[in-house]
Design a protein around this motif. Sequence first.
Motif, PDB file in Angstrom:
ATOM      1  N   ILE A   1       0.840  -1.205   0.000  1.00 20.61           N
ATOM      2  CA  ILE A   1       0.000   0.000   0.000  1.00 20.61           C
ATOM      3  C   ILE A   1       0.875   1.255   0.000  1.00 20.61           C
ATOM      4  O   ILE A   1       0.427   2.340   0.375  1.00 20.61           O
ATOM      5  CB  ILE A   1      -0.988   0.021   1.184  1.00 20.61           C
ATOM      6  CG1 ILE A   1      -0.261  -0.027   2.522  1.00 20.61           C
ATOM      7  CG2 ILE A   1      -1.981  -1.120   1.066  1.00 20.61           C
ATOM      8  CD1 ILE A   1      -1.181   0.222   3.727  1.00 20.61           C
ATOM      9  N   GLY A   2       2.114   1.101  -0.450  1.00 19.00           N
ATOM     10  CA  GLY A   2       2.981   2.259  -0.637  1.00 19.00           C
ATOM     11  C   GLY A   2       3.615   2.803   0.618  1.00 19.00           C
ATOM     12  O   GLY A   2       4.196   3.891   0.591  1.00 19.00           O
ATOM     13  N   GLY A   3       3.519   2.057   1.738  1.00 19.22           N
ATOM     14  CA  GLY A   3       4.197   2.487   2.957  1.00 19.22           C
ATOM     15  C   GLY A   3       5.683   2.149   2.890  1.00 19.22           C
ATOM     16  O   GLY A   3       6.073   1.157   2.274  1.00 19.22           O
ATOM     17  N   TRP A   4       6.519   2.979   3.529  1.00 13.34           N
ATOM     18  CA  TRP A   4       7.967   2.754   3.500  1.00 13.34           C
ATOM     19  C   TRP A   4       8.345   1.685   4.522  1.00 13.34           C
ATOM     20  O   TRP A   4       7.815   1.623   5.626  1.00 13.34           O
ATOM     21  CB  TRP A   4       8.714   4.046   3.805  1.00 13.34           C
ATOM     22  CG  TRP A   4      10.203   3.901   3.686  1.00 13.34           C
ATOM     23  CD1 TRP A   4      11.100   3.726   4.695  1.00 13.34           C
ATOM     24  CD2 TRP A   4      10.963   3.896   2.474  1.00 13.34           C
ATOM     25  NE1 TRP A   4      12.375   3.618   4.204  1.00 13.34           N
ATOM     26  CE2 TRP A   4      12.325   3.720   2.831  1.00 13.34           C
ATOM     27  CE3 TRP A   4      10.638   4.021   1.132  1.00 13.34           C
ATOM     28  CZ2 TRP A   4      13.349   3.670   1.897  1.00 13.34           C
ATOM     29  CZ3 TRP A   4      11.660   3.974   0.192  1.00 13.34           C
ATOM     30  CH2 TRP A   4      12.992   3.801   0.573  1.00 13.34           C
ATOM     31  N   ARG A   5       9.282   0.822   4.141  1.00 15.05           N
ATOM     32  CA  ARG A   5       9.762  -0.228   5.034  1.00 15.05           C
ATOM     33  C   ARG A   5      11.241  -0.447   4.800  1.00 15.05           C
ATOM     34  O   ARG A   5      11.741  -0.264   3.696  1.00 15.05           O
ATOM     35  CB  ARG A   5       8.993  -1.524   4.799  1.00 15.05           C
ATOM     36  CG  ARG A   5       9.157  -2.079   3.387  1.00 15.05           C
ATOM     37  CD  ARG A   5       8.298  -3.291   3.136  1.00 15.05           C
ATOM     38  NE  ARG A   5       8.528  -3.828   1.787  1.00 15.05           N
ATOM     39  CZ  ARG A   5       7.925  -4.907   1.292  1.00 15.05           C
ATOM     40  NH1 ARG A   5       7.031  -5.556   2.041  1.00 15.05           N
ATOM     41  NH2 ARG A   5       8.191  -5.324   0.066  1.00 15.05           N
ATOM     42  N   GLU A   6      11.937  -0.824   5.851  1.00 16.06           N
ATOM     43  CA  GLU A   6      13.359  -1.134   5.752  1.00 16.06           C
ATOM     44  C   GLU A   6      13.614  -2.632   5.796  1.00 16.06           C
ATOM     45  O   GLU A   6      14.676  -3.100   5.369  1.00 16.06           O
ATOM     46  CB  GLU A   6      14.130  -0.459   6.896  1.00 16.06           C
ATOM     47  CG  GLU A   6      14.037   1.064   6.914  1.00 16.06           C
ATOM     48  CD  GLU A   6      14.886   1.711   5.834  1.00 16.06           C
ATOM     49  OE1 GLU A   6      15.674   0.985   5.175  1.00 16.06           O
ATOM     50  OE2 GLU A   6      14.763   2.935   5.634  1.00 16.06           O
TER      51      GLU A   6
ATOM     52  N   ASP B   1      12.229 -10.456   9.168  1.00  9.74           N
ATOM     53  CA  ASP B   1      13.414 -10.115   9.961  1.00  9.74           C
ATOM     54  C   ASP B   1      14.631  -9.861   9.083  1.00  9.74           C
ATOM     55  O   ASP B   1      15.763  -9.849   9.569  1.00  9.74           O
ATOM     56  CB  ASP B   1      13.714 -11.241  10.959  1.00  9.74           C
ATOM     57  CG  ASP B   1      13.917 -12.588  10.259  1.00  9.74           C
ATOM     58  OD1 ASP B   1      13.690 -12.660   9.034  1.00  9.74           O
ATOM     59  OD2 ASP B   1      14.297 -13.551  10.950  1.00  9.74           O
ATOM     60  N   LYS B   2      14.415  -9.656   7.774  1.00 16.40           N
ATOM     61  CA  LYS B   2      15.526  -9.444   6.850  1.00 16.40           C
ATOM     62  C   LYS B   2      15.450  -8.049   6.236  1.00 16.40           C
ATOM     63  O   LYS B   2      14.361  -7.515   6.017  1.00 16.40           O
ATOM     64  CB  LYS B   2      15.495 -10.487   5.731  1.00 16.40           C
ATOM     65  CG  LYS B   2      15.718 -11.917   6.211  1.00 16.40           C
ATOM     66  CD  LYS B   2      15.717 -12.880   5.021  1.00 16.40           C
ATOM     67  CE  LYS B   2      15.955 -14.325   5.478  1.00 16.40           C
ATOM     68  NZ  LYS B   2      15.958 -15.265   4.328  1.00 16.40           N
ATOM     69  N   PRO B   3      16.609  -7.451   5.935  1.00 15.86           N
ATOM     70  CA  PRO B   3      16.588  -6.156   5.242  1.00 15.86           C
ATOM     71  C   PRO B   3      15.940  -6.298   3.869  1.00 15.86           C
ATOM     72  O   PRO B   3      16.010  -7.355   3.230  1.00 15.86           O
ATOM     73  CB  PRO B   3      18.080  -5.797   5.115  1.00 15.86           C
ATOM     74  CG  PRO B   3      18.778  -6.641   6.128  1.00 15.86           C
ATOM     75  CD  PRO B   3      17.975  -7.901   6.251  1.00 15.86           C
ATOM     76  N   VAL B   4      15.301  -5.241   3.419  1.00 17.83           N
ATOM     77  CA  VAL B   4      14.664  -5.244   2.104  1.00 17.83           C
ATOM     78  C   VAL B   4      15.726  -5.436   1.024  1.00 17.83           C
ATOM     79  O   VAL B   4      16.770  -4.786   1.035  1.00 17.83           O
ATOM     80  CB  VAL B   4      13.908  -3.923   1.862  1.00 17.83           C
ATOM     81  CG1 VAL B   4      13.491  -3.800   0.401  1.00 17.83           C
ATOM     82  CG2 VAL B   4      12.680  -3.845   2.753  1.00 17.83           C
TER      83      VAL B   4
END
Length: 670
Positions: free
Chosen positions: A567-572, A576-579
């Motif tokens: 839904i277009g929210g920012w995530r890192e 439990d893994k980095p993007v």
Amino acid sequence: WICSLLSVAEVVEQEDRINLSLAGNLMSQTGTRSTALLATLLVFALSLHARAGHIADTYRAEIFPIIETFCFNCHDGEEKSGGVSFEGFADELSLRTNGEHWRKVREALSFGNMPPNSETQPSEEERKRLIRWITEQIETPDPNNPLFLDPGPTVLRQLSRDEYKRTVQDLLGLGWQDPASQAGIPEERPVEGFTNLAGSMTIDPGLLEKYFHAAEIYLERLLNEGRERDRIFFVQPDEAKGITAHDAAAQVLEKFIADAYRRPVDEVEWTRLLPVFDAAFAKDNDFRLALTKAMKPILASPHFFYRIEQQREADQPGQTYRRVSDHELAVRLSYFLWSSMPDRELRECADRGELSDPEVLKAQVARLLTHDKASALTENFGSQWLKLRKLDRALPQQNIFPTYTGDLKRAMHDEVFTFFDHLRKENRSLPELINSDYTFVNELLAKHYGIPDVSGNQMQRVALRPEYHRGGLLGMAGLLTATSHTDRTKPTARGTWMLDVLFGTPPSPPPENAGSLEDKKQEAKEASPETTTFRERLAQHARDEACAGCHKKMDPFGFALENYDAIGGWRETVGDKPVDNVGTLPSGQTFRGVDELRAVIRSREDVLIKNFIRQLLVYALGREAEFYDELVIARIAESTEPGGYRFADIAAGIALSLPFQNQRVSSPNP
């Protein structure tokens, strides 16, 4: 003398242009103007023939051997992988009329997507030679070649449902009311992304009946409007002044039919409606009611819901096109920018014949674009080009994305719409589509983005900081949500959106044996229980021979947007893994995240700009783009580059272009 002409033609071929001074030399040798004119025409014809032969000869001698070696295994007459075949290119016409084919080839070569087999790759020099030939010989139009001096086929433009609604609203002054929907007039099926193209519209008896019903609804509502009723029925019977009901009706109908048909009308066109009025008035003695009955056939006439233009014949030998009338040009312009009929000022310009003046026309384009009615261009062009309407079908799962509500969805839509509309109203630079230091949000969307100090439901412009991770289309939640699954992101769809919308090179539809990721998920579990991540399953799916070519082109762009969730929210992180936001093109070019992706797109800005111009031209003309339109596109891009490719400058370039102002002519009857 003939030998002299042939030698001149040889020089022309070498210089690839018409050298008029050589024709002047021939004039001095021959001593007569008629012979000199013949000489000039012959030189011109010979040079065109030489250039045409040169393109085909170069293809056969230098290009075809490379294609035969590296492409025919998958793209010959029998094996048409992805629907692409290199068979049938024998002359300049066949080469040029398949510009879309060569554009896809050039894109595939530029990104290193083709050939897919790393063991049979062309050398770097061969790859550059192919790209250079496509760019210079196919995609760079020759302004001296008559093939490019073609306005294209004359198409019969039917009003779309939205155009019909807006036109009646402007004609009768009924504002927001939409009887077209109430009457059941269906929305058109998009062709090439737009619902206003001639190829997407049909008329049948059932639909015609709905137009009649819509006309009845509109006219009934007109009778109930105070202010608007008096504007339409501007003359009333007055015995004291000697104005009979018949005479008053004649004046009203004459003006109304000219407004409705958007052109000057002959007397017979409105006088034949007077018997309808006379009969109705004799029955009910109600002037306005009788007039609405005479008006109904006008609103259901082909002259109203079709944009009919006079078909012109050639008036001199060799002529292939002629300019449309000022009234026809006014209609073309108003439906291009407003999706509705010309207003009084534009019609008065046409009455005076002023639209033939380029400066007057440019001023009218600027005026129409800044008018509120031009929001129709955002709705009917911008929203369809950006595929924003796909957001309506997006259904993120509530248990996974509990913050996604109807109000947030509306705000996502409004951000994209308001941003594009701002480019239109403020004549902004088109590269802001990719790079902008501002956007438009309300309180709810600002919270979704992590932008502080925004309150209220109204969309408002906000300055962007790097930590917001927004700016341009790529960071807008509405487009990111529209290209996602219900429970996760969809890199393939996001990459496809970029290739299609931004670059104009959509990948081929998936083959029937492509399978699905769910199949790959099950296969992965059976083969290796630890290989269960989404990206690993997608990579396994993309290794299939039937899928590899397109996925190598699509997926890297989508991977770079993985910091945005469904839904277009920012995530890192994901779990439990980095993007994993690294995209690698088949050429080896690697980029990480949205910022580096923007840099890749900026490096191909010329492709983005020309594709935007091409799409806007298609929308304006109501037909698909043809190879000869590339000259118009190239000229508009070149002329608007110094100003930064501003919106109004591009729109004016289209309004002043050969296909927008002219139509093909038919040969006169002997």
